[in-house]
Design a protein around this motif. Structure first.
Motif, PDB file in Angstrom:
ATOM      1  N   LEU A 131       0.876  -1.160  -0.048  1.00 19.70           N
ATOM      2  CA  LEU A 131      -0.067  -0.147   0.026  1.00 19.70           C
ATOM      3  C   LEU A 131       0.772   1.269  -0.003  1.00 19.70           C
ATOM      4  O   LEU A 131       1.860   1.369   0.992  1.00 19.70           O
ATOM      5  N   PHE A 132       0.546   2.132  -1.042  1.00 20.16           N
ATOM      6  CA  PHE A 132       1.469   3.464  -1.154  1.00 20.16           C
ATOM      7  C   PHE A 132       0.441   4.463  -0.773  1.00 20.16           C
ATOM      8  O   PHE A 132      -0.806   4.498  -1.296  1.00 20.16           O
ATOM      9  N   ALA A 133       1.253   5.659  -0.449  1.00 19.65           N
ATOM     10  CA  ALA A 133       0.555   6.856  -0.522  1.00 19.65           C
ATOM     11  C   ALA A 133       1.209   7.891  -1.397  1.00 19.65           C
ATOM     12  O   ALA A 133       2.302   7.955  -1.177  1.00 19.65           O
ATOM     13  N   GLY A 134       0.269   8.316  -2.249  1.00 16.32           N
ATOM     14  CA  GLY A 134       1.041   9.355  -3.364  1.00 16.32           C
ATOM     15  C   GLY A 134      -0.079  10.272  -3.769  1.00 16.32           C
ATOM     16  O   GLY A 134      -1.457  10.042  -3.599  1.00 16.32           O
ATOM     17  N   LYS A 135       0.629  11.127  -4.647  1.00 24.07           N
ATOM     18  CA  LYS A 135      -0.280  12.279  -5.002  1.00 24.07           C
ATOM     19  C   LYS A 135      -0.614  12.007  -6.529  1.00 24.07           C
ATOM     20  O   LYS A 135      -1.673  12.912  -7.030  1.00 24.07           O
ATOM     21  N   ASN A 136       0.056  11.349  -7.233  1.00 20.22           N
ATOM     22  CA  ASN A 136      -0.441  11.222  -8.723  1.00 20.22           C
ATOM     23  C   ASN A 136      -0.207   9.789  -9.117  1.00 20.22           C
ATOM     24  O   ASN A 136       0.652   9.218  -9.221  1.00 20.22           O
ATOM     25  N   GLN A 137      -1.667   9.194  -9.486  1.00 17.24           N
ATOM     26  CA  GLN A 137      -2.066   8.143  -9.612  1.00 17.24           C
ATOM     27  C   GLN A 137      -1.239   7.654 -10.927  1.00 17.24           C
ATOM     28  O   GLN A 137      -0.678   6.276 -11.287  1.00 17.24           O
ATOM     29  N   SER A 138      -1.308   8.510 -12.068  1.00 17.48           N
ATOM     30  CA  SER A 138      -1.031   7.906 -13.216  1.00 17.48           C
ATOM     31  C   SER A 138       0.773   7.782 -13.374  1.00 17.48           C
ATOM     32  O   SER A 138       1.226   6.669 -13.934  1.00 17.48           O
ATOM     33  N   GLN A 139       1.364   8.896 -12.381  1.00 11.88           N
ATOM     34  CA  GLN A 139       2.819   8.476 -12.078  1.00 11.88           C
ATOM     35  C   GLN A 139       3.232   7.255 -11.844  1.00 11.88           C
ATOM     36  O   GLN A 139       4.165   6.514 -12.215  1.00 11.88           O
ATOM     37  N   PHE A 140       2.689   6.991 -10.610  1.00  5.81           N
ATOM     38  CA  PHE A 140       2.687   5.696  -9.982  1.00  5.81           C
ATOM     39  C   PHE A 140       2.502   4.364 -10.715  1.00  5.81           C
ATOM     40  O   PHE A 140       3.204   3.600 -10.811  1.00  5.81           O
ATOM     41  N   ILE A 141       1.320   4.382 -11.436  1.00  6.97           N
ATOM     42  CA  ILE A 141       1.036   3.332 -12.510  1.00  6.97           C
ATOM     43  C   ILE A 141       2.170   3.080 -13.646  1.00  6.97           C
ATOM     44  O   ILE A 141       2.509   2.184 -14.028  1.00  6.97           O
ATOM     45  N   ASN A 142       2.433   4.160 -14.182  1.00  2.57           N
ATOM     46  CA  ASN A 142       3.810   4.065 -14.940  1.00  2.57           C
ATOM     47  C   ASN A 142       5.003   3.618 -14.410  1.00  2.57           C
ATOM     48  O   ASN A 142       5.374   2.762 -15.193  1.00  2.57           O
ATOM     49  N   VAL A 143       5.385   3.974 -13.306  1.00  2.00           N
ATOM     50  CA  VAL A 143       6.587   3.143 -12.667  1.00  2.00           C
ATOM     51  C   VAL A 143       6.291   1.906 -12.460  1.00  2.00           C
ATOM     52  O   VAL A 143       7.041   0.987 -12.852  1.00  2.00           O
ATOM     53  N   LEU A 144       5.394   1.639 -11.843  1.00  2.00           N
ATOM     54  CA  LEU A 144       4.782  -0.006 -11.752  1.00  2.00           C
ATOM     55  C   LEU A 144       4.724  -0.725 -13.119  1.00  2.00           C
ATOM     56  O   LEU A 144       5.667  -1.908 -13.381  1.00  2.00           O
ATOM     57  N   GLU A 145       4.117  -0.197 -14.085  1.00  5.28           N
ATOM     58  CA  GLU A 145       4.240  -1.170 -15.320  1.00  5.28           C
ATOM     59  C   GLU A 145       5.596  -1.115 -15.922  1.00  5.28           C
ATOM     60  O   GLU A 145       5.773  -2.090 -16.860  1.00  5.28           O
ATOM     61  N   SER A 146       6.254  -0.118 -16.008  1.00  7.41           N
ATOM     62  CA  SER A 146       7.484  -0.087 -16.495  1.00  7.41           C
ATOM     63  C   SER A 146       8.533  -1.030 -15.875  1.00  7.41           C
ATOM     64  O   SER A 146       9.621  -1.243 -16.451  1.00  7.41           O
ATOM     65  N   THR A 147       8.312  -1.346 -14.752  1.00  2.00           N
ATOM     66  CA  THR A 147       8.968  -2.495 -14.058  1.00  2.00           C
ATOM     67  C   THR A 147       8.465  -3.831 -13.839  1.00  2.00           C
ATOM     68  O   THR A 147       8.678  -4.680 -13.148  1.00  2.00           O
ATOM     69  N   GLY A 148       7.409  -4.153 -14.659  1.00  3.41           N
ATOM     70  CA  GLY A 148       6.734  -5.201 -14.969  1.00  3.41           C
ATOM     71  C   GLY A 148       5.927  -5.824 -13.415  1.00  3.41           C
ATOM     72  O   GLY A 148       5.707  -6.918 -13.186  1.00  3.41           O
ATOM     73  N   ASN A 149       5.301  -4.542 -12.703  1.00  2.00           N
ATOM     74  CA  ASN A 149       4.539  -4.973 -11.560  1.00  2.00           C
ATOM     75  C   ASN A 149       3.168  -4.572 -11.772  1.00  2.00           C
ATOM     76  O   ASN A 149       2.767  -4.001 -12.955  1.00  2.00           O
ATOM     77  N   SER A 150       2.387  -5.050 -10.877  1.00  2.00           N
ATOM     78  CA  SER A 150       0.832  -4.797 -11.400  1.00  2.00           C
ATOM     79  C   SER A 150       0.141  -3.727 -10.398  1.00  2.00           C
ATOM     80  O   SER A 150       0.436  -3.775  -9.163  1.00  2.00           O
ATOM     81  N   TYR A 151      -0.657  -2.922 -10.667  1.00  2.00           N
ATOM     82  CA  TYR A 151      -1.638  -2.114  -9.938  1.00  2.00           C
ATOM     83  C   TYR A 151      -2.986  -2.749  -9.417  1.00  2.00           C
ATOM     84  O   TYR A 151      -3.547  -3.536 -10.551  1.00  2.00           O
ATOM     85  N   LEU A 152      -3.065  -2.705  -8.339  1.00  2.00           N
ATOM     86  CA  LEU A 152      -4.336  -3.394  -8.075  1.00  2.00           C
ATOM     87  C   LEU A 152      -5.499  -2.495  -7.735  1.00  2.00           C
ATOM     88  O   LEU A 152      -6.666  -2.864  -7.734  1.00  2.00           O
ATOM     89  N   GLY A 153      -5.317  -1.221  -7.335  1.00  2.00           N
ATOM     90  CA  GLY A 153      -6.311  -0.145  -7.306  1.00  2.00           C
ATOM     91  C   GLY A 153      -6.103   0.937  -6.097  1.00  2.00           C
ATOM     92  O   GLY A 153      -5.102   0.740  -5.509  1.00  2.00           O
ATOM     93  N   CYS A 154      -6.935   1.995  -6.037  1.00  2.00           N
ATOM     94  CA  CYS A 154      -6.985   3.059  -5.370  1.00  2.00           C
ATOM     95  C   CYS A 154      -8.142   2.697  -4.235  1.00  2.00           C
ATOM     96  O   CYS A 154      -9.073   2.448  -4.631  1.00  2.00           O
ATOM     97  N   ILE A 155      -7.697   2.751  -2.831  1.00  2.00           N
ATOM     98  CA  ILE A 155      -8.509   2.309  -1.889  1.00  2.00           C
ATOM     99  C   ILE A 155      -9.217   3.643  -1.314  1.00  2.00           C
ATOM    100  O   ILE A 155      -9.719   3.557  -0.225  1.00  2.00           O
ATOM    101  N   GLY A 156      -8.803   4.798  -1.793  1.00  2.00           N
ATOM    102  CA  GLY A 156      -9.449   6.013  -1.323  1.00  2.00           C
ATOM    103  C   GLY A 156      -8.168   7.075  -1.242  1.00  2.00           C
ATOM    104  O   GLY A 156      -7.477   6.950  -1.699  1.00  2.00           O
ATOM    105  N   ARG A 157      -8.717   8.270  -0.378  1.00  2.00           N
ATOM    106  CA  ARG A 157      -7.796   9.371  -0.351  1.00  2.00           C
ATOM    107  C   ARG A 157      -8.108  10.000   0.906  1.00  2.00           C
ATOM    108  O   ARG A 157      -9.112   9.931   1.565  1.00  2.00           O
ATOM    109  N   TYR A 158      -6.961  10.976   1.342  1.00  2.00           N
ATOM    110  CA  TYR A 158      -7.272  11.545   2.690  1.00  2.00           C
ATOM    111  C   TYR A 158      -6.527  12.938   2.390  1.00  2.00           C
ATOM    112  O   TYR A 158      -5.749  13.062   1.322  1.00  2.00           O
TER     113      TYR A 158
END
Length: 173
Positions: A146-173
């Motif tokens: 579980l990560f806390a981040g401000k930019n979902q698209s940047q996060f997904i780009n890093v995941l996909e470029s390294t062969g990892n999988s995005y599972l989803g966003c469970i909310g925001r605060y």
């Protein structure tokens, strides 16, 4: 529809200062003393039975995996309340209620991923994109994180470029 608070408390309530403070903070925030659940709980079931409820879920220093049951469900984190250095309350609501009534939702998103423990991912990920909030090892040799981040698209780009999988966003605060 008026919302009502439910405090889930997995520990003994007797003489627990965090428990007393949590109830007080919820009462001050909502104007209503919360109902308290102390036994095993299923957030999805609670919100299905009480669609207008707000569940306050404590996350203690040693808590791991508390967010797993929110993946793929209708429940999302809408806020976070700090109770003490050892305890914070995650404010969880049905996404249907949140879409209909809430204006909350801060800049920090809670993003879940399945990652391989390889250096490539950790070299590319930096605190400007996301920081680790919790990690669990799996029998398959991957890590659910579980990560806390401000930019979902940047996060997904890093995941996909390294062969990892995005599972989803469970909310925001």
């Amino acid at each position: 529809m008026k919302q009502f608070p439910i405090l889930y408390w997995p520990r003994k309530t007797t003489a627990d200062p965090d428990y007393q403070l949590a109830r007080k903070i919820i009462n001050n925030t909502t104007g209503v003393m919360p109902d308290v659940l102390t036994g095993p709980t299923d957030i999805v079931e609670i919100l299905a039975q009480n669609p207008n409820a707000t569940v306050y879920y404590p996350v203690f220093c040693e808590s791991t995996g508390w967010w797993g049951e929110l993946l793929g469900g209708d429940a999302i984190v809408t806020d976070k309340l700090i109770i003490s250095p050892e305890c914070q309350l995650m404010v969880i609501e049905s996404s249907k209620m949140t879409n209909a009534t809430s204006t909350r939702g801060g800049k920090h998103q809670l993003l879940a991923a399945e990652i391989y423990p390889a250096s490539g991912f950790f070299k590319k990920m930096n605190s400007g994109i996301a920081t680790v909030a919790d990690m669990l090892a799996t029998d398959a040799g991957t890590i659910l994180a579980l990560f806390a981040g401000k930019n979902q698209s940047q996060f997904i780009n890093v995941l996909e470029s390294t062969g990892n999988s995005y599972l989803g966003c469970i909310g925001r605060y």
